[in-house]
Design a protein around this motif. Structure first.
Motif, PDB file in Angstrom:
ATOM      1  N   GLN A   1      41.029  36.244  38.048  1.00 49.91           N
ATOM      2  CA  GLN A   1      42.318  36.926  38.043  1.00 49.91           C
ATOM      3  C   GLN A   1      42.202  38.261  37.294  1.00 49.91           C
ATOM      4  O   GLN A   1      41.551  38.342  36.266  1.00 49.91           O
ATOM      5  CB  GLN A   1      43.382  36.056  37.383  1.00 49.91           C
ATOM      6  N   CYS A   2      42.821  39.284  37.841  1.00 50.23           N
ATOM      7  CA  CYS A   2      42.758  40.620  37.244  1.00 50.23           C
ATOM      8  C   CYS A   2      44.149  41.242  37.195  1.00 50.23           C
ATOM      9  O   CYS A   2      44.999  40.937  38.029  1.00 50.23           O
ATOM     10  CB  CYS A   2      41.857  41.543  38.069  1.00 50.23           C
ATOM     11  N   LYS A   3      44.333  42.132  36.248  1.00 48.24           N
ATOM     12  CA  LYS A   3      45.525  42.974  36.265  1.00 48.24           C
ATOM     13  C   LYS A   3      45.414  43.992  37.395  1.00 48.24           C
ATOM     14  O   LYS A   3      44.303  44.425  37.722  1.00 48.24           O
ATOM     15  CB  LYS A   3      45.667  43.704  34.927  1.00 48.24           C
ATOM     16  N   PRO A   4      46.551  44.417  37.976  1.00 45.49           N
ATOM     17  CA  PRO A   4      47.906  43.918  37.736  1.00 45.49           C
ATOM     18  C   PRO A   4      48.132  42.590  38.445  1.00 45.49           C
ATOM     19  O   PRO A   4      47.677  42.394  39.572  1.00 45.49           O
ATOM     20  CB  PRO A   4      48.783  45.016  38.329  1.00 45.49           C
TER      21      PRO A   4
ATOM     22  N   VAL B   1      41.068  42.279  45.611  1.00 43.22           N
ATOM     23  CA  VAL B   1      40.213  43.414  45.951  1.00 43.22           C
ATOM     24  C   VAL B   1      38.762  43.080  45.628  1.00 43.22           C
ATOM     25  O   VAL B   1      38.451  42.517  44.568  1.00 43.22           O
ATOM     26  CB  VAL B   1      40.651  44.674  45.184  1.00 43.22           C
ATOM     27  N   TYR B   2      37.882  43.401  46.561  1.00 39.83           N
ATOM     28  CA  TYR B   2      36.446  43.214  46.370  1.00 39.83           C
ATOM     29  C   TYR B   2      35.960  44.198  45.314  1.00 39.83           C
ATOM     30  O   TYR B   2      36.248  45.391  45.381  1.00 39.83           O
ATOM     31  CB  TYR B   2      35.753  43.466  47.702  1.00 39.83           C
ATOM     32  N   SER B   3      35.224  43.695  44.306  1.00 38.67           N
ATOM     33  CA  SER B   3      34.884  44.485  43.128  1.00 38.67           C
ATOM     34  C   SER B   3      33.438  44.269  42.725  1.00 38.67           C
ATOM     35  O   SER B   3      32.754  43.394  43.256  1.00 38.67           O
ATOM     36  CB  SER B   3      35.803  44.091  41.956  1.00 38.67           C
ATOM     37  N   SER B   4      32.979  45.055  41.755  1.00 39.42           N
ATOM     38  CA  SER B   4      31.660  44.833  41.177  1.00 39.42           C
ATOM     39  C   SER B   4      31.642  45.320  39.746  1.00 39.42           C
ATOM     40  O   SER B   4      32.332  46.278  39.386  1.00 39.42           O
ATOM     41  CB  SER B   4      30.568  45.542  41.991  1.00 39.42           C
TER      42      SER B   4
ATOM     43  N   TYR C   1      38.677  46.000  36.698  1.00 46.62           N
ATOM     44  CA  TYR C   1      37.281  46.201  37.055  1.00 46.62           C
ATOM     45  C   TYR C   1      37.115  47.342  38.046  1.00 46.62           C
ATOM     46  O   TYR C   1      38.068  47.991  38.449  1.00 46.62           O
ATOM     47  CB  TYR C   1      36.691  44.898  37.617  1.00 46.62           C
ATOM     48  N   ASN C   2      35.870  47.556  38.422  1.00 43.88           N
ATOM     49  CA  ASN C   2      35.529  48.627  39.358  1.00 43.88           C
ATOM     50  C   ASN C   2      35.881  48.200  40.777  1.00 43.88           C
ATOM     51  O   ASN C   2      35.034  47.826  41.573  1.00 43.88           O
ATOM     52  CB  ASN C   2      34.039  48.961  39.266  1.00 43.88           C
TER      53      ASN C   2
END
Length: 347
Positions: A52-55, A99-102, A72-73
């Motif tokens: 889980q990430c903001k927002p 969202v796909y992130s790294s 994250y990126n």
């Protein structure tokens, strides 16, 4: 506690997820730079990692134990024409979208997977624990195992501790000594190729084999999926009925309790200072026999940790070996040599 062993690869503490109100197993790893600790479920039946990430509002994300304070990126995991969004749904109805992130994934001080690709979840549903997310260990390009394989190879193992007060581990890499393992073939197929599947050929209760032919268990292109992210083992109806009958006979001295979905063989063990649970063993293709840890690998919350399922006539399907039956074993997944190993009393 996170340790580093040059012989075995990266080794991370694994625990029964009581701290996040779960019967799943969890590890705490660091996401981002600097690393922010996040407690995540380890799931050999999933091929993707997400947290889980903001927002993420209260109506979009569930409450988690760790602070939700991470950004994250996002989009850095995209390549070519690949979409940057992700949407996951699971068999129990839970889901995650985002969202796909790294970013960097830190397994231990100085031990990290750079540019680790994962999902940054902004909308989750159906989750009833307090973990920060999930790390998939399946045989797919997006799993932790595959992304870490340049450093540790494609093999990994874990030991799921039998109680909430004991410790286990998740290890990336093949142990240098495998002499203590009982091995069975890992069989690929054209169906659900990312799963780790083995062939179950028999079950014994109190030392007596069930009168069930090997053909009654999922086999051929199918088999039993080894899944650390599922609690209860699922068997086809016929072998499950035989197992249930034998187990109930052996437990006739104890009063039954109301079923707890999805299990139907439960006992009221309140007031019993000593409970004798019949031994239970699983036998796999090639003769590997696994004596389940007793009672932690047989009972969960007073119930037999198995359930049955039915298939439509003429249809086939996979069974599942859940995490309760795997407790206290080091389970070694070795896709390169197409085998799975079990080492008893490893944690």
């Amino acid at each position: 506690m996170v340790v580093w062993s040059p012989d075995n690869g990266a080794v991370v503490l694994a625990e029964l997820g009581y701290s996040v109100d779960s019967l799943e197993y969890v590890v705490t790893v660091g996401f981002g730079t600097p690393a922010v600790p996040q407690t995540v479920i380890i799931d050999s039946g999933s091929d993707f990692a997400w947290i889980q990430c903001k927002p993420c509002g209260s109506d979009e994300c569930y409450p988690q134990k760790d602070p939700l304070n991470i950004s994250y990126n996002e989009g850095n995991g995209c390549t070519g024409e690949k979409l940057c969004g992700f949407a996951l749904s699971y068999a129990d109805g839970s889901n995650s979208t985002g969202v796909y992130s790294s970013d960097k994934l830190t397994l231990a001080p100085g031990v990290a997977v750079e540019g680790f690709r994962f999902g940054c979840g902004h909308g989750q549903g159906g989750w009833d624990d307090m973990s920060a997310g999930l790390i998939g260990l399946e045989n797919s390009p997006e799993s932790l195992v595959s992304q870490a394989s340049p450093s540790y190879g494609g093999a990994f193992s874990y030991c799921l501790p039998p109680t909430g007060s004991s410790a286990g581990f998740l290890a990336l890499g093949r142990p240098s000594d495998t002499s203590g393992f009982a091995f069975t073939p890992m069989h690929p197929s054209d169906h659900y190729a990312v799963f780790y599947k083995v062939t179950l050929t028999g079950i014994s209760v109190a030392g007596r084999p069930l009168d069930v032919p090997p053909s009654a268990f999922p086999h051929g292109d199918y088999g039993m999926i080894l899944d650390s992210g599922t609690v209860i083992t699922a068997l086809p109806a016929a072998p499950y009925a035989a197992l249930r009958a034998a187990f109930r006979r052996a437990m006739a001295a104890y009063p039954p309790a109301a079923p707890i979905h999805p299990v139907d063989t439960c006992y009221n063990l309140t007031g019993y200072a000593n409970v004798t649970v019949p031994g239970l063993a699983l036998t796999f293709l090639g003769g590997a026999t696994v004596e389940l840890d007793n009672p932690s690998g047989i009972l969960v919350e007073g119930c037999l940790a198995f359930r049955g399922f039915r298939l439509r006539p003429g249809h086939h399907g996979n069974g599942v070996i859940g995490n309760v039956n795997q407790r206290a074993f080091e389970v070694l997944y070795d896709p390169e040599q197409l085998r799975v190993g079990f080492r008893a009393r490893a944690c």
